[in-house]
Design an enzyme around this catalytic site. Structure first.
Site, PDB file in Angstrom:
ATOM      1  CB  THR A   5      -0.711   0.122   1.432  1.00 49.05           C
ATOM      2  OG1 THR A   5      -1.276  -1.183   1.483  1.00 49.05           O
ATOM      3  CG2 THR A   5      -1.459   1.229   1.126  1.00 49.05           C
TER       4      THR A   5
ATOM      5  NE  ARG B   5      -8.707  -7.543   2.889  1.00 49.67           N
ATOM      6  CZ  ARG B   5      -7.657  -6.325   2.371  1.00 49.67           C
ATOM      7  NH1 ARG B   5      -7.125  -5.537   1.809  1.00 49.67           N
ATOM      8  NH2 ARG B   5      -6.798  -6.131   3.935  1.00 49.67           N
TER       9      ARG B   5
ATOM     10  N   GLY C 108     -10.189  -3.476   2.262  1.00 49.48           N
ATOM     11  CA  GLY C 108      -9.311  -3.425   3.733  1.00 49.48           C
ATOM     12  C   GLY C 108      -9.496  -1.789   4.296  1.00 49.48           C
ATOM     13  CG  ASP C 109      -5.978  -0.323   6.470  1.00 53.44           C
ATOM     14  OD1 ASP C 109      -6.081  -1.222   5.716  1.00 53.44           O
ATOM     15  OD2 ASP C 109      -4.966   0.533   6.817  1.00 53.44           O
TER      16      ASP C 109
ATOM     17  CB  THR D  14       0.567  -0.142   4.902  1.00 52.55           C
ATOM     18  OG1 THR D  14       1.472  -1.158   4.424  1.00 52.55           O
ATOM     19  CG2 THR D  14       2.103   0.810   5.437  1.00 52.55           C
ATOM     20  N   GLY D  15      -0.315  -2.454   6.026  1.00 52.60           N
ATOM     21  CA  GLY D  15      -0.440  -3.538   6.672  1.00 52.60           C
ATOM     22  C   GLY D  15      -1.811  -4.031   6.688  1.00 52.60           C
TER      23      GLY D  15
ATOM     24  N   GLY E  49      -4.695  -5.618   6.709  1.00 60.38           N
ATOM     25  CA  GLY E  49      -6.511  -4.485   6.708  1.00 60.38           C
ATOM     26  C   GLY E  49      -7.648  -4.643   8.562  1.00 60.38           C
TER      27      GLY E  49
END
Length: 318
Positions: free
Chosen positions: A183, A211, A213-214, A234-235, A237
């Site tokens: 990200t 899906r 994510g964050d 980033t990671g 999510g």
């Protein structure tokens, strides 16, 4: 003798830009010298783009968009061109942007044809009555707003297809086969003291069932508030969503008086206790330029008006 508040304020940078290109298992024996050079060059180019805006008196909002667009166009990162593949072999893109002056925000998810999703997120913020658009509707809005379109093949790269094939062959689990979350994001404070944040991603290799994510979720992977800070994450999510990482960091700064670094470290530590991995970049109205991550490395960089400039990958570079 310690600086007085007045002198400390006088010493603060007039503007600050912090960027990231993802966190994860970024170790010297897992990254080739060529990849190292290419990533550092791209991070430097993104810093140049955002810094140029800020140095000329431009807004933090324009700066974060400019920096993120550079990273979206570089295939070394999981955003725009170079985004990972879904389980079905498609590239679906997410992005968000937020203005700390007014807390106006825009976000998009599962975009398939907009060359620079961060610019579409900004259009949602500025030219629609909504905050968050997804899928076919977001693609339609992008066309109506005359943003540059790209054939889906433009986003795809052989390396990302290899990662998907490897994941399917090994059945290694739900998450990124290489344990790298590519990200991209940027946070900035401009000469007027306003903060902004932007984040863009292709999500996770092999993601299924639509899906999200964050990254495009305001308060989870992206947040900006002039009263506190600007955050891009980033990671993994799912963990960032559960904690509301970006908003949590800003809230700690406002409510407890913690510095951006203290708040970021505390929330990333909490993330780790739940089993989550990743990192954040953060800057406040005072010009702080900080990051926090619990992975071996994070693609990152910062630049300020006082001449500070740094690009880094590995954890020991701090």
């Amino acid at each position: 003798m310690s600086a007085t508040p007045a002198s400390a304020a006088a010493e603060a940078p007039k503007w600050t830009l912090v960027i990231h290109g993802g966190a994860g298992v970024l170790e010297r024996d897992r990254i080739t010298p060529q990849q190292d050079r290419e990533v550092r060059a791209a991070l430097a180019q993104a810093l140049d783009a955002g810094s140029g805006v800020l140095a000329s008196g431009g807004s933090s909002l324009d700066a974060v968009e400019a920096a993120v667009k550079v990273l979206e166009n570089d295939p070394n990162f999981n955003a725009g061109r170079g985004a990972v593949f879904t389980y079905e072999g498609k590239n679906e893109l997410d992005a968000a942007i937020m203005d700390g002056r007014t807390r106006a925000a825009g976000a998009v998810a599962r975009v398939t044809r907009t060359k620079n999703p961060v610019s579409l997120a900004r259009k949602v913020m500025e030219d629609s009555p909504h905050v968050f658009l997804s899928g076919e509707g977001a693609d339609q809005f992008s066309v109506e707003q005359h943003l540059e379109q790209a054939d889906p093949s433009w986003f795809a790269t052989p390396e990302r297809k290899r990662q998907l094939d490897e994941m399917k062959a090994k059945k290694v689990g739900w998450y990124d086969v290489d344990l790298k979350y590519g990200t991209v994001g940027a946070v900035a404070v401009d000469a007027k003291g306003h903060v902004a944040a932007a984040t863009s991603t292709g999500g996770l290799t092999g993601k299924r069932w639509g899906r999200i994510g964050d990254s495009p979720i305001i308060g989870a992977g992206t947040y900006a508030d002039d009263r506190a800070c600007a955050i891009s994450a980033t990671g993994a999510g799912e963990y960032f969503i559960r904690i509301g990482v970006a908003h949590e960091i800003c809230a700690r700064i406002r409510m407890t008086g913690e510095t951006p670094k203290q708040a970021a470290d505390a929330v990333i530590a909490e993330l780790g206790t739940l089993g989550g991995t990743g990192g954040v970049i953060v800057t406040g109205p005072g010009g702080n330029a900080d990051w926090s991550f619990n992975t071996p490395g994070m693609y990152r960089g910062k630049a300020t008006s006082d001449g500070t400039r740094k690009v880094a990958i590995y954890g020991d570079e701090d």
